[in-house]
Design an enzyme around this catalytic site. Sequence first.
Site, PDB file in Angstrom:
ATOM      1  CG  ASN A 158     -18.246  13.254  -3.791  1.00 61.83           C
ATOM      2  OD1 ASN A 158     -19.111  12.445  -4.101  1.00 61.83           O
ATOM      3  ND2 ASN A 158     -17.572  13.168  -2.659  1.00 61.83           N
ATOM      4  CG  HIS A 239     -15.589  13.541   2.803  1.00 59.83           C
ATOM      5  ND1 HIS A 239     -16.340  14.531   2.206  1.00 59.83           N
ATOM      6  CD2 HIS A 239     -14.587  13.268   1.931  1.00 59.83           C
ATOM      7  CE1 HIS A 239     -15.831  14.830   1.026  1.00 59.83           C
ATOM      8  NE2 HIS A 239     -14.769  14.081   0.829  1.00 59.83           N
TER       9      HIS A 239
HETATM   10  C1  BDR Z   1     -16.919   9.668   0.956  1.00 64.17           C
HETATM   11  O1  BDR Z   1     -16.398   8.918  -0.141  1.00 64.17           O
HETATM   12  C2  BDR Z   1     -15.182   8.312   0.213  1.00 64.17           C
HETATM   13  O2  BDR Z   1     -14.240   8.478  -0.776  1.00 64.17           O
HETATM   14  C3  BDR Z   1     -14.756   8.922   1.512  1.00 64.17           C
HETATM   15  O3  BDR Z   1     -14.074   7.966   2.310  1.00 64.17           O
HETATM   16  C4  BDR Z   1     -16.041   9.371   2.147  1.00 64.17           C
HETATM   17  O4  BDR Z   1     -16.606   8.344   2.925  1.00 64.17           O
HETATM   18  C5  BDR Z   1     -16.973  11.128   0.552  1.00 64.17           C
HETATM   19  O5  BDR Z   1     -17.808  11.313  -0.540  1.00 64.17           O
END
Ligand code: BDR
Length: 310
Positions: A158, A239
């Site tokens: 991501n 998440h």
């Molecule tokens: C993770 O990245 C953070 O933005 C969230 O809190 C989670 O721990 C997801 O990729």
Amino acid sequence: RRRIILDCDPGHDDAIAILLAHGSPAIELVAITTVAGNQTLAKVTRNARAVAELAGIRDVPIAAGCLRPLVREHATGADIHGESGLDGPDLPEPVEPVDPRHAVDLIVETVMSEPAQSITLVPIGPLTNIALAVRREPRIAERVREVVLMGGAYHRGNRTPVTEFNIGVDPEAAHIVFNEPWPLTMVGLEVTHQALATPDVLARIAAIQGRAARFVLDLLDFYGGTYRERQGFAAPPVHDPCAVAYVIDPAVLTVRPTVVDVELSGRLTTGMTVADLRSTAPESCHTHVATGLDRDRFWDLVVEALANVP
Ligand code: BDR
Ligand code: CA
């Protein structure tokens, strides 16, 4: 009850993970430690204290940890979590003081002073504190019960096409943590992208009385908006609570033993969690990767826990 140290960077989904841990009768929250991640250390520490205040979490030490990653510059997750790290809801003024210890010291002291195999580490932010703790006191690697972390991905990332945020912020720390001999479960994007706060979930949370549930709805309203605009998600992936849920009830996740290492020198892939899914892992393999989520069971745990927080 499973006794956990929650190492976090709140963060909208971190805040929900704190509430899940606090509201679940299966968990004893031994300490909350914070690390620079979604926002600066000062901001995420304040957020953790504000969430504790809101939820009535008392007598749980909250200690601040590392200000920045081991090697790299710190890049925050403000695009998703806003300038405060927890944009959206109104936060109460924290009353409980910050623990005077550095988070790394708190982790080492707690793991070494509590009975062996009694403490589970649940890191849900960058792994800087955990890496420093195990370098400071290598014996924690055999003394903790296990490490259950939210981070990583074996398909798509991501933060970059192949890198998940928590690992990408501090890949050197992640490399240390994945290569220590402790039992470790990686709860990555393959499962957390199934933990979507869809309208039916929001309706279940809206039916719960009390300010914790109200707060979670406000969190998900902002977080859903940034995930929609920036990442094209119809509903936001929640998440961090997936890692806590697995500690509460392992049946929530499907996991398999898998050798994992962290790329540190790729031109395009630094911070990638390289998981060897080709065949059965060797007997010596100490790492597991989560491959599936029981969505209904997961949300049942979250809803039950929120109902327990006044
Ligand atoms: C993770 O990245 C953070 O933005 C969230 O809190 C989670 O721990 C997801 O990729
Ligand atoms: Ca997090």
